[in-house]
Every structure is written in structure tokens, then in C-alpha cells.
Design an enzyme around this catalytic site. Structure first.
Site, PDB file in Angstrom:
ATOM      1  N   GLY A  62       0.839  -1.196   0.000  1.00 44.88           N
ATOM      2  CA  GLY A  62       0.000   0.000   0.000  1.00 44.88           C
ATOM      3  C   GLY A  62       0.874   1.246   0.000  1.00 44.88           C
ATOM      4  O   GLY A  62       1.967   1.264  -0.568  1.00 44.88           O
ATOM      5  N   ARG A  95      -3.475  -8.245  -0.967  1.00 45.83           N
ATOM      6  CA  ARG A  95      -4.705  -8.978  -1.270  1.00 45.83           C
ATOM      7  C   ARG A  95      -4.897  -9.111  -2.778  1.00 45.83           C
ATOM      8  O   ARG A  95      -5.460 -10.080  -3.263  1.00 45.83           O
ATOM      9  CB  ARG A  95      -5.898  -8.282  -0.616  1.00 45.83           C
ATOM     10  N   ARG A 112       2.049  -4.237  12.548  1.00 47.30           N
ATOM     11  CA  ARG A 112       1.452  -4.388  13.874  1.00 47.30           C
ATOM     12  C   ARG A 112       1.974  -5.701  14.436  1.00 47.30           C
ATOM     13  O   ARG A 112       2.172  -6.671  13.678  1.00 47.30           O
ATOM     14  CB  ARG A 112      -0.081  -4.479  13.779  1.00 47.30           C
ATOM     15  N   GLU A 126       2.504  -4.883  23.334  1.00 47.60           N
ATOM     16  CA  GLU A 126       3.284  -3.659  23.643  1.00 47.60           C
ATOM     17  C   GLU A 126       2.755  -2.972  24.898  1.00 47.60           C
ATOM     18  O   GLU A 126       1.538  -2.947  25.103  1.00 47.60           O
ATOM     19  CB  GLU A 126       3.183  -2.669  22.472  1.00 47.60           C
ATOM     20  N   HIS A 133       8.082   0.925  18.769  1.00 46.31           N
ATOM     21  CA  HIS A 133       6.955   1.421  17.962  1.00 46.31           C
ATOM     22  C   HIS A 133       7.141   2.914  17.634  1.00 46.31           C
ATOM     23  O   HIS A 133       6.320   3.749  18.026  1.00 46.31           O
ATOM     24  CB  HIS A 133       5.622   1.178  18.682  1.00 46.31           C
ATOM     25  N   GLY A 149       7.752   4.065  14.355  1.00 44.73           N
ATOM     26  CA  GLY A 149       7.715   4.239  12.900  1.00 44.73           C
ATOM     27  C   GLY A 149       7.458   5.664  12.449  1.00 44.73           C
ATOM     28  O   GLY A 149       8.113   6.173  11.538  1.00 44.73           O
TER      29      GLY A 149
END
Ligand code: NAP
Length: 322
Positions: A155, A177, A238, A267, A285, A287
Site C-alpha cells: 500500500g 490482497r 502491527r 506492547e 513502535h 515508525g
């Protein structure tokens, strides 16, 4: 002339970013969920028209059901797997998130984790600080440029990762997908098929039920078999997307060579067995955690809330609410 005496009430479901909270407090009558007990929540519930949340926040169906005047849930983050979107939609509640403004940062971190795991940068840093260099050289690391990269999830962020990897001369394939006919990269129909042809496997899908444990023991075994040096897994998606127990097992048994992980299943708790592995690079975490990007996310989350509550179209609804 009649003037509405009550300011619009917004519920922050967690103590959100300091870049967002002051904007909310200045414009709305702000309630903060962690400060409310059940009775206090019940007292303010009838006047709550908006929810502010982060990408990690939980907005379950029972909370939505408690708020009869709720119109909008604004998430400061692109991932919104903590929000029960079906329950919100059933009530006609708009859900918004903050896509695109964080693509560069998350892609930068993915490349950073790939390089860190391949070239053992944290171990190299420890090697110099500890004085071990005085006793001899570090073991040789492995090359990233020119290697095969598999991207799970092609994506917005996946494509930003691919763009950067091209500059490293990597050959790029992906799974999603559906195939993206406009992209020059090879599509493979499953994570296992992709892993079997990758030296590095980077995970960047949404979380939630649809991707839970997409990266399992079978995928990790395929990644391990794919190159003589063993594959490297990077997860910036995730924690739920990777079966963490299977990952620890694969690392401990040397099935794969290493990992770079920004996200974890529970987390901020990270299993001791994972923290003990020197071939794993861990980040908390982060990002999207740069000043400019978090500011842009806060501004977009605030704008969405303010626009909807002001009767205008939001900028970035989640796909289900478009
Ligand atoms: P996006 O544009 O919606 O892209 C998601 C990609 O995942 C799409 O290519 C989609 O396939 C694919 N996908 C979805 N379900 C899948 C499945 N079951 N199997 C294989 N592929 C699947 O989202 P984005 O903006 O790139 O963000 C992706 C995720 O990154 C977010 O949802 C969030 O969880 C995570 N994230 C993490 C951080 C961090 O701090 N580490 C920061 C930001 C975002 P199709 O294209 O075929 O639909």
C-alpha cells in the site's frame, strides 16, 4: 439571537500526543477517559459528540454504545485496528485516520531496521563501547545492497519502502490482497510464496483479524530456506501480524538469521526471550515518531474532528466510511 451555551464535548480515549491534546483542549470541552471512573463517564456520555484516539487506542463497540450523541471518531495514526468500525458504521459514526503524512518516516525506519539487522549495527556499537574491539575484529556481517526484498503489503508505505530499496539495487517482489498492475514489481499470491524468494521480508499490512499471524512458522521456515545465510524479517506493521512465539522459536533455532522489529504482540511488553537475542534489533513502535510527522498527524486528526463537528466533509475518512 439564541446562542448554544454548551461547547462541543470530545472524549480522548487515552492520554494522547502532547501535539494534539492542547489543540483539543483549546477548542472543545475535553474529557480524558483514563481520568474518568464509570460514574463520571456515564455523567458526561450524553454530550460526547467526538472521540479522539491514537493508532494504539481501543474504541470498542460497548464504548460507542454508551455515547448516544457520538458523530465522529478521529484516529491520530493510519492504523485503526483498535476501533470497532463496524459498530461505528452501524450507528452512522464517521471514522477518520491520518494516512500518507507518515509514509516517509515508516519507510525510513523499515530500511533502517533492514540495515541494522543485516550489518548488526547495535552489536557493532556495543562492540566499540565495551572495548571488545581491542581484542580483535567483529565477525563479518551480510550485504543488503543487491539482495532480494519481499514486501508483505504493497500500500502507501509498502510502495515508499520499495522506492527506497530500489536505490539499494534490491530486486523487489510483494504480496497483497490483490496484484497492483501499475507497479513494476513481481506479485506473489501468498506470504509463504514471497518468503521463499526473499532474503529480507518486510511486513507492512494493517493489523486486525484479517492479518492476524499472517507471518507464521510456515512463512518463517520458507524465509529461512530462501538464502544460504538465512532470511531477515522486519515488522513495522502491527505486532499481531507476526506469530511472536513462532518468531522467537525460529530465531532461537537459527531457522532465520535475524529480525528488526518495531511492533510487538503485547506492547510495551516484549518477551525476555526476544530481548535476549543479539541478532534481533528492537525499536519501541517509533515508525512515525519524528517531530514533523507527529505534528502533521496531530494537525490532520484535529482537522478531521473539527471539520466533521462543524458540519463539513472530513479530509481522510477510513476506507469503510468513504
Ligand atoms: P495501506 O495503504 O492500506 O496498505 C496496506 C497494504 O496491506 C495493502 O497493499 C493491502 O493489500 C495489504 N493487505 C491488507 N490485508 C492483507 C492481507 N490479509 N494479506 C496481504 N496483504 C494485505 O496502509 P499503509 O498506509 O501502507 O499502512 C499499513 C499499516 O502500517 C497500517 O495499517 C499500520 O498498521 C502500520 N503502521 C505502522 C507504523 C509504525 O509506527 N510502525 C506507522 C504507520 C503505519 P491491497 O492493496 O491488495 O488491499
Amino acid at each position: 439571537m439564541s446562542v448554544d451555551p454548551s461547547p462541543t464535548s470530545v472524549l480522548a480515549v487515552a492520554r494522547l500526543s502532547p501535539l494534539l491534546m492542547p489543540q483539543l483542549a483549546a477548542s472543545f470541552d475535553l474529557e480524558v477517559l483514563p481520568d474518568l471512573d464509570a460514574a463520571a463517564l456515564a455523567a458526561v456520555a450524553p454530550r460526547i459528540r467526538g472521540i479522539a484516539a491514537s493508532g494504539d487506542s481501543k474504541v470498542p463497540a460497548d464504548l460507542i454504545a454508551q455515547l448516544p450523541a457520538l458523530e465522529v471518531i478521529s484516529v491520530m495514526g493510519v492504523g485503526y485496528d483498535g476501533v470497532d468500525v463496524a459498530a461505528a458504521k452501524a450507528r452512522g459514526v464517521m471514522v477518520t485516520h491520518t494516512p500518507d503524512v507518515l509514509n516517509d518516516d515508516v519507510a525510513d525506519l523499515a530500511l533502517g531496521l533492514m540495515l541494522s539487522a543485516a550489518r548488526q549495527l547495535p552489536a557493532a556499537d556495543r562492540f566499540v563501547r565495551s572495548g571488545d574491539w581491542l581484542k580483535g575484529n567483529m565477525p563479518l556481517a551480510r550485504k543488503m545492497s543487491g539482495a532480494r526484498l519481499g514486501i508483505v503489503g504493497m500500500g502507501r508505505i509498502g510502495q515508499a519502502i520499495a522506492l527506497r530499496a530500489q536505490a539499494f539495487g534490491m530486486s523487489i517482489a510483494y504480496t497483497a490482497r490483490s496484484a497492483k498492475p501499475g507497479l513494476p514489481h513481481r506479485y506473489l499470491p501468498s506470504a509463504a510464496a514471497l518468503a521463499a524468494e526473499s532474503d529480507f521480508l518486510v511486513v507492512i499490512t494493517p493489523g486486525g483479524a484479517g492479518t492476524r499471524h499472517l507471518i507464521n512458522a510456515e512463512v518463517l521456515a520458507a524465509l529461512g530456506r530462501s538464502s544460504p545465510a538465512g532470511g531477515i524479517l522486519v515488522n513495522v506493521a502491527r505486532g499481531s501480524v507476526v506469530d511472536e512465539a513462532a518468531l522467537i522459536d525460529a530465531l532461537e533455532r537459527g531457522v532465520i538469521a535475524g529480525a528488526g522489529l518495531d511492533v510487538f504482540e503485547d506492547e510495551p511488553r516484549v518477551p525476555e526471550r526476544l530481548r535476549a537475542l543479539p541478532q534481533v534489533v528492537l525499536t519501541p513502535h517509533v515508525g512515525s515518531a519524528t517531530q514533523g510527522t507527529r505534528q502533521a498527524m496531530a494537525d490532520l486528526a484535529f482537522a478531521n474532528l473539527q471539520l466533521h463537528l462543524g458540519g463539513q466533509a472530513v479530509r481522510t475518512p477510513v476506507p469503510e466510511c468513504r
